[in-house]
Scaffold this motif. Sequence first.
Motif, PDB file in Angstrom:
ATOM      1  N   LEU A   1     -12.594 -93.590 -21.547  1.00  0.00           N
ATOM      2  CA  LEU A   1     -12.748 -93.356 -20.110  1.00  0.00           C
ATOM      3  C   LEU A   1     -14.160 -92.895 -19.760  1.00  0.00           C
ATOM      4  CD1 LEU A   1     -11.335 -93.337 -17.374  1.00  0.00           C
ATOM      5  CD2 LEU A   1     -10.570 -91.006 -17.850  1.00  0.00           C
ATOM      6  N   ASP A   2     -14.826 -92.227 -20.697  1.00  0.00           N
ATOM      7  CA  ASP A   2     -16.191 -91.770 -20.422  1.00  0.00           C
ATOM      8  C   ASP A   2     -17.262 -92.743 -20.933  1.00  0.00           C
ATOM      9  OD1 ASP A   2     -15.479 -91.048 -23.024  1.00  0.00           O
ATOM     10  OD2 ASP A   2     -16.421 -89.072 -22.954  1.00  0.00           O
ATOM     11  N   GLY A   3     -16.871 -93.980 -21.259  1.00  0.00           N
ATOM     12  CA  GLY A   3     -17.844 -95.041 -21.461  1.00  0.00           C
ATOM     13  C   GLY A   3     -18.282 -95.349 -22.875  1.00  0.00           C
ATOM     14  N   PHE A   4     -17.553 -94.860 -23.893  1.00  0.00           N
ATOM     15  CA  PHE A   4     -17.980 -95.073 -25.274  1.00  0.00           C
ATOM     16  C   PHE A   4     -17.085 -96.062 -26.010  1.00  0.00           C
ATOM     17  CE2 PHE A   4     -19.403 -90.794 -24.092  1.00  0.00           C
ATOM     18  CZ  PHE A   4     -20.771 -90.977 -24.259  1.00  0.00           C
ATOM     19  N   VAL A   5     -17.700 -96.883 -26.878  1.00  0.00           N
ATOM     20  CA  VAL A   5     -16.960 -97.865 -27.668  1.00  0.00           C
ATOM     21  C   VAL A   5     -16.771 -97.408 -29.112  1.00  0.00           C
ATOM     22  CG1 VAL A   5     -17.640 -99.788 -26.194  1.00  0.00           C
ATOM     23  CG2 VAL A   5     -19.036 -99.221 -28.200  1.00  0.00           C
ATOM     24  N   ALA A   6     -17.363 -96.282 -29.456  1.00  0.00           N
ATOM     25  CA  ALA A   6     -17.188 -95.648 -30.767  1.00  0.00           C
ATOM     26  C   ALA A   6     -17.712 -94.222 -30.664  1.00  0.00           C
ATOM     27  CB  ALA A   6     -17.943 -96.407 -31.859  1.00  0.00           C
ATOM     28  N   ASP A   7     -17.286 -93.379 -31.609  1.00  0.00           N
ATOM     29  CA  ASP A   7     -17.797 -92.008 -31.616  1.00  0.00           C
ATOM     30  C   ASP A   7     -19.181 -91.994 -32.272  1.00  0.00           C
ATOM     31  OD1 ASP A   7     -17.523 -91.926 -34.434  1.00  0.00           O
ATOM     32  OD2 ASP A   7     -15.685 -90.746 -34.359  1.00  0.00           O
ATOM     33  N   PRO A   8     -19.844 -90.848 -32.360  1.00  0.00           N
ATOM     34  CA  PRO A   8     -21.198 -90.816 -32.933  1.00  0.00           C
ATOM     35  C   PRO A   8     -21.284 -91.331 -34.375  1.00  0.00           C
ATOM     36  CG  PRO A   8     -20.796 -88.795 -31.722  1.00  0.00           C
ATOM     37  CD  PRO A   8     -19.480 -89.536 -31.784  1.00  0.00           C
ATOM     38  N   GLY A   9     -20.166 -91.320 -35.102  1.00  0.00           N
ATOM     39  CA  GLY A   9     -20.145 -91.821 -36.472  1.00  0.00           C
ATOM     40  C   GLY A   9     -19.675 -93.258 -36.574  1.00  0.00           C
ATOM     41  N   ASP A  10     -19.668 -93.994 -35.460  1.00  0.00           N
ATOM     42  CA  ASP A  10     -19.237 -95.396 -35.400  1.00  0.00           C
ATOM     43  C   ASP A  10     -17.743 -95.591 -35.656  1.00  0.00           C
ATOM     44  OD1 ASP A  10     -21.545 -96.765 -34.570  1.00  0.00           O
ATOM     45  OD2 ASP A  10     -22.359 -96.763 -36.596  1.00  0.00           O
ATOM     46  N   GLN A  11     -16.950 -94.542 -35.497  1.00  0.00           N
ATOM     47  CA  GLN A  11     -15.493 -94.654 -35.658  1.00  0.00           C
ATOM     48  C   GLN A  11     -14.859 -94.884 -34.289  1.00  0.00           C
ATOM     49  OE1 GLN A  11     -14.108 -94.665 -38.833  1.00  0.00           O
ATOM     50  NE2 GLN A  11     -16.306 -94.722 -39.271  1.00  0.00           N
ATOM     51  N   VAL A  12     -13.802 -95.701 -34.248  1.00  0.00           N
ATOM     52  CA  VAL A  12     -13.177 -96.034 -32.967  1.00  0.00           C
ATOM     53  C   VAL A  12     -12.051 -95.079 -32.582  1.00  0.00           C
ATOM     54  CG1 VAL A  12     -13.823 -98.463 -33.052  1.00  0.00           C
ATOM     55  CG2 VAL A  12     -11.633 -97.729 -34.039  1.00  0.00           C
ATOM     56  N   GLY A  13     -11.610 -94.232 -33.497  1.00  0.00           N
ATOM     57  CA  GLY A  13     -10.585 -93.247 -33.164  1.00  0.00           C
ATOM     58  C   GLY A  13      -9.391 -93.866 -32.459  1.00  0.00           C
ATOM     59  N   GLU A  14      -9.023 -93.287 -31.337  1.00  0.00           N
ATOM     60  CA  GLU A  14      -7.849 -93.743 -30.585  1.00  0.00           C
ATOM     61  C   GLU A  14      -8.094 -94.986 -29.730  1.00  0.00           C
ATOM     62  OE1 GLU A  14      -7.862 -89.327 -31.132  1.00  0.00           O
ATOM     63  OE2 GLU A  14      -9.280 -90.729 -30.251  1.00  0.00           O
ATOM     64  N   LEU A  15      -9.316 -95.495 -29.725  1.00  0.00           N
ATOM     65  CA  LEU A  15      -9.618 -96.638 -28.868  1.00  0.00           C
ATOM     66  C   LEU A  15      -8.722 -97.839 -29.167  1.00  0.00           C
ATOM     67  CD1 LEU A  15     -13.520 -96.658 -28.660  1.00  0.00           C
ATOM     68  CD2 LEU A  15     -11.876 -95.861 -26.961  1.00  0.00           C
ATOM     69  N   PHE A  16      -8.387 -98.045 -30.418  1.00  0.00           N
ATOM     70  CA  PHE A  16      -7.611 -99.229 -30.778  1.00  0.00           C
ATOM     71  C   PHE A  16      -6.106 -98.971 -30.820  1.00  0.00           C
ATOM     72  CE2 PHE A  16     -11.193-101.741 -33.124  1.00  0.00           C
ATOM     73  CZ  PHE A  16     -11.894-101.814 -31.933  1.00  0.00           C
ATOM     74  N   ASP A  17      -5.655 -97.806 -30.355  1.00  0.00           N
ATOM     75  CA  ASP A  17      -4.217 -97.519 -30.346  1.00  0.00           C
ATOM     76  C   ASP A  17      -3.424 -98.552 -29.554  1.00  0.00           C
ATOM     77  OD1 ASP A  17      -4.709 -95.321 -31.913  1.00  0.00           O
ATOM     78  OD2 ASP A  17      -4.158 -93.828 -30.390  1.00  0.00           O
ATOM     79  N   TRP A  18      -4.037 -99.122 -28.521  1.00  0.00           N
ATOM     80  CA  TRP A  18      -3.296-100.093 -27.699  1.00  0.00           C
ATOM     81  C   TRP A  18      -2.946-101.348 -28.493  1.00  0.00           C
ATOM     82  CZ3 TRP A  18      -4.716-105.019 -25.837  1.00  0.00           C
ATOM     83  CH2 TRP A  18      -6.044-105.398 -26.006  1.00  0.00           C
ATOM     84  N   TYR A  19      -3.666-101.629 -29.571  1.00  0.00           N
ATOM     85  CA  TYR A  19      -3.364-102.791 -30.408  1.00  0.00           C
ATOM     86  C   TYR A  19      -2.064-102.618 -31.193  1.00  0.00           C
ATOM     87  CZ  TYR A  19      -8.086-104.676 -29.658  1.00  0.00           C
ATOM     88  OH  TYR A  19      -9.239-105.196 -29.110  1.00  0.00           O
ATOM     89  N   ALA A  20      -1.496-101.404 -31.183  1.00  0.00           N
ATOM     90  CA  ALA A  20      -0.238-101.144 -31.898  1.00  0.00           C
ATOM     91  C   ALA A  20       0.759-100.409 -31.011  1.00  0.00           C
ATOM     92  CB  ALA A  20      -0.522-100.330 -33.155  1.00  0.00           C
ATOM     93  N   ALA A  21       0.639-100.559 -29.689  1.00  0.00           N
ATOM     94  CA  ALA A  21       1.446 -99.772 -28.750  1.00  0.00           C
ATOM     95  C   ALA A  21       2.598-100.550 -28.138  1.00  0.00           C
ATOM     96  CB  ALA A  21       0.541 -99.218 -27.643  1.00  0.00           C
ATOM     97  N   GLY A  22       3.051-101.598 -28.776  1.00  0.00           N
ATOM     98  CA  GLY A  22       4.126-102.381 -28.170  1.00  0.00           C
ATOM     99  C   GLY A  22       4.976-103.102 -29.191  1.00  0.00           C
ATOM    100  N   GLU A  23       5.768-104.025 -28.676  1.00  0.00           N
ATOM    101  CA  GLU A  23       6.725-104.757 -29.493  1.00  0.00           C
ATOM    102  C   GLU A  23       6.377-106.222 -29.656  1.00  0.00           C
ATOM    103  OE1 GLU A  23       7.731-103.213 -26.425  1.00  0.00           O
ATOM    104  OE2 GLU A  23       7.778-101.340 -27.531  1.00  0.00           O
TER     105      GLU A  23
END
Length: 195
Positions: A12-34
């Motif tokens: 929401l604050d405009g980042f595509v990765a954290d300072p260490g190039d990790q995506v963290g929760e950004l890709f959670d939507w890729y596993a949020a359904g059926e």
Amino acid sequence: MGKVFTHMTMSLDGFVADPGDQVGELFDWYAAGEVTVPNPNENVSFRVDDAGARVLREWTGNCGALVAGRRLFDIADGWGDRHPVGAPVVVVTHRPPEDAATRWPTTTFVEGVEAAITRARQIAGDQDVTIASATISQQALDLGLVDEVCVSLVPVLFGDGVPYFATLHRGHQLLEDPIVVQGRRALHLRYPVRH
């Protein structure tokens, strides 16, 4: 001829990765359904909600080539030469890997963003070209080569990291009103670029 669009999943604050190039929760939507959305890379799976499945199919179904930067390519280890969009990859780099021809035979390495977009358009033919790299997206926007900016906006605040958009050297860029798709764990936005 297809269009050229950018797509990144962004906090929401405009980042595509954290300072260490990790995506963290950004890709959670890729596993949020059926709904399983197949892709050619057996190491990546997409189980999304109905809205996310429609968006993924729309973005990947007509993708004829994907453009990425060398940094993302290295982080992803070249996606094993099988990017999940199922299209050939064009990597913008000054120095291709020494083992490029044997390790990534379907990947093209090109110097310069404009040359990479041109090569990707040749590969894609009548299909779309997707840019999946923040820096390359910014440079392509500066060059007037982008038809549409796409964002999967995720409900997380990173506070710092790799921005999707930083300084646009060309300056102010107007976009059209968004096409909005509400998904689980992501709000998918498509903004046609005003030329």
